[in-house]
Design a protein around this motif. Structure first.
Motif, short mmCIF file in Angstrom:
data_model
loop_
_atom_site.label_atom_id
_atom_site.label_comp_id
_atom_site.label_asym_id
_atom_site.label_seq_id
_atom_site.Cartn_x
_atom_site.Cartn_y
_atom_site.Cartn_z
N LEU A 153 76.98 -17.03 -77.02
CA LEU A 153 78.22 -17.02 -77.79
C LEU A 153 79.43 -16.82 -76.88
N VAL A 154 79.24 -16.12 -75.76
CA VAL A 154 80.29 -15.95 -74.76
C VAL A 154 79.73 -16.36 -73.40
N ASN A 155 80.62 -16.66 -72.46
CA ASN A 155 80.17 -17.06 -71.13
C ASN A 155 79.54 -15.89 -70.38
N PHE A 156 80.21 -14.73 -70.45
CA PHE A 156 79.64 -13.54 -69.83
C PHE A 156 80.32 -12.31 -70.39
N ALA A 157 79.64 -11.17 -70.20
CA ALA A 157 80.16 -9.88 -70.66
C ALA A 157 80.27 -8.95 -69.45
N VAL A 158 81.31 -8.15 -69.44
CA VAL A 158 81.57 -7.22 -68.34
C VAL A 158 81.96 -5.87 -68.92
N PRO A 159 81.92 -4.81 -68.12
CA PRO A 159 82.42 -3.52 -68.60
C PRO A 159 83.88 -3.63 -69.05
N LEU A 160 84.24 -2.88 -70.06
CA LEU A 160 85.57 -2.97 -70.64
C LEU A 160 86.67 -2.85 -69.60
N GLU A 161 86.51 -1.93 -68.66
CA GLU A 161 87.56 -1.70 -67.67
C GLU A 161 87.73 -2.88 -66.71
N LYS A 162 86.78 -3.80 -66.69
CA LYS A 162 86.88 -4.97 -65.82
C LYS A 162 87.20 -6.25 -66.59
N LEU A 163 87.41 -6.13 -67.89
CA LEU A 163 87.54 -7.30 -68.74
C LEU A 163 88.75 -8.16 -68.39
N GLU A 164 89.92 -7.55 -68.34
CA GLU A 164 91.13 -8.33 -68.09
C GLU A 164 91.09 -8.98 -66.71
N ALA A 165 90.58 -8.27 -65.71
CA ALA A 165 90.47 -8.83 -64.37
C ALA A 165 89.52 -10.02 -64.35
N ALA A 166 88.42 -9.94 -65.11
CA ALA A 166 87.46 -11.04 -65.16
C ALA A 166 88.08 -12.27 -65.82
N VAL A 167 88.87 -12.05 -66.86
CA VAL A 167 89.54 -13.16 -67.54
C VAL A 167 90.57 -13.80 -66.60
N GLU A 168 91.33 -12.98 -65.90
CA GLU A 168 92.32 -13.51 -64.97
C GLU A 168 91.65 -14.29 -63.83
N GLU A 169 90.52 -13.83 -63.36
CA GLU A 169 89.80 -14.55 -62.31
C GLU A 169 89.35 -15.92 -62.80
N LEU A 170 88.81 -15.97 -64.02
CA LEU A 170 88.40 -17.25 -64.60
C LEU A 170 89.60 -18.17 -64.75
N ALA A 171 90.73 -17.63 -65.22
CA ALA A 171 91.94 -18.44 -65.38
C ALA A 171 92.40 -19.00 -64.05
N ARG A 172 92.35 -18.19 -63.01
CA ARG A 172 92.78 -18.66 -61.68
C ARG A 172 91.87 -19.80 -61.19
N LYS A 173 90.58 -19.68 -61.44
CA LYS A 173 89.66 -20.75 -61.04
C LYS A 173 90.00 -22.04 -61.78
N LEU A 174 90.30 -21.93 -63.06
CA LEU A 174 90.65 -23.11 -63.85
C LEU A 174 91.93 -23.75 -63.34
N MET A 175 92.86 -22.93 -62.87
CA MET A 175 94.14 -23.45 -62.41
C MET A 175 94.03 -24.19 -61.08
N THR A 176 92.89 -24.09 -60.39
CA THR A 176 92.72 -24.86 -59.16
C THR A 176 92.33 -26.30 -59.44
N LYS A 177 91.96 -26.60 -60.68
CA LYS A 177 91.55 -27.95 -61.03
C LYS A 177 92.78 -28.78 -61.44
N THR A 178 92.69 -30.09 -61.32
CA THR A 178 93.82 -30.92 -61.73
C THR A 178 93.95 -30.86 -63.25
N PRO A 179 95.15 -30.65 -63.76
CA PRO A 179 95.33 -30.53 -65.22
C PRO A 179 94.81 -31.74 -65.98
N ASN A 180 95.06 -32.93 -65.45
CA ASN A 180 94.63 -34.16 -66.12
C ASN A 180 93.11 -34.24 -66.21
N GLY A 181 92.45 -33.97 -65.09
CA GLY A 181 90.99 -34.02 -65.07
C GLY A 181 90.36 -32.94 -65.91
N LEU A 182 90.93 -31.74 -65.85
CA LEU A 182 90.38 -30.62 -66.63
C LEU A 182 90.52 -30.86 -68.12
#
Length: 284
Positions: free
Chosen positions: A186-215
């Motif tokens: 149902l979700v990609n992954f689960a992390v401890p609550l205190e690491k949640l926002e950092a994990a989301v930001e890391e995923l967002a940064r990875k997505l931002m390395t891809k070309t917007p059109n292709g993504l």
């Protein structure tokens, strides 16, 4: 941080470092969704989709909870005698939680903490990706008061996870945590609550390395081919591949080939090619 363009009572919007945070903001009600919240979220997501500062959108909730589902008093009981307003509320609620998110131009991430109940499963599954706190509480509790997961909740949950899991949690109404949500897909992954926002930001940064059109084309294609047969998918993906090359400011196909074949500057198995005007990417 951008706030001035987004002023709402039931929704909070923040834009920072390329990420637009669309935050359900009724913390005293565990972000239960009222008609007014639906109207505001629909407006906020429409604006974020075309905000040039925003590359990735995160949907979450304020005050320690994702959402406790529909506000039973405001969304149902108070609208029983107002069919026109009830129809409007249902239309807008379904639009932002499904039609808008499902076809969104930019990648979307659901960040789940606290309670995610009933109707909140629609925006959870409507987002492209989902990251949860391992102690989050998920619940399809409708069976416990004699109804079924309505609107599109039953459909999107049945599509998101294996049938046995969908039947189990819909028919028993038992709550489950973020670790179980990860286990059943149902979700990609689960992390401890205190690491949640950092994990989301890391995923967002990875997505931002891809070309917007292709993504954009890839995420939309992966969603839509699920309902196609093989022949339909073959034709659809061929046309989608052509569309990526049209009006692509990065000239991704040729740029990627040049960097891989001629310049030997990146390995596509591990990273994206360097976007034009982005000298810091890929360690360059």
């Amino acid at each position: 941080m951008t706030k001035s363009k987004y002023q709402y009572e039931n929704v909070k919007v923040e834009v920072r470092n390329g990420i637009g945070w669309a935050i359900l903001n009724r913390p005293d009600k565990r972000n239960a969704m009222s008609p007014e919240l639906h109207y505001e979220m629909d407006d906020a997501l429409e604006r974020l989709e075309f905000d040039p500062e925003v590359k990735v959108v995160v949907v979450t909730g304020a005050g320690g909870n994702f959402s406790a589902g529909q506000d039973l008093k405001k969304f149902f009981r108070e609208l029983d005698s107002n069919p026109a307003e009830r129809k409007k509320a249902r239309t807008i609620a379904n639009r932002w939680r499904w039609e808008r998110l499902y076809n969104y131009e930019k990648p979307t991430i659901a960040m789940v903490h606290g309670y995610c109940v009933g109707g909140a499963f629609m925006q959870l599954c409507g987002c492209d990706f989902a990251v949860a706190a391992d102690n989050a509480t998920f619940s399809l509790s409708e069976i416990n008061w004699g109804i079924l997961p309505g609107s599109l909740v039953g459909k999107v949950v049945a599509d998101a996870i294996l049938p046995r899991h969908a039947l189990y949690y819909a028919c028993l109404g038992e709550p489950f945590d973020g670790k179980e949500a990860e286990r059943i897909g149902l979700v990609n992954f689960a992390v401890p609550l205190e690491k949640l926002e950092a994990a989301v930001e890391e995923l967002a940064r990875k997505l931002m390395t891809k070309t917007p059109n292709g993504l954009r084309a890839t995420k939309q294609a992966m969603r839509h081919v699920k309902t196609m047969d093989t022949a339909q998918a073959y034709d659809y993906l061929a046309e989608k591949s052509k569309a990526i090359k049209v009006a692509d400011p990065e000239d991704s196909y040729n740029t990627g080939l040049k960097q891989f074949l001629d310049e030997k500057s990146y390995k596509p198995t591990y990273d994206s090619f360097q976007l034009k005007g982005d000298p810091g990417k890929n360690g360059a």
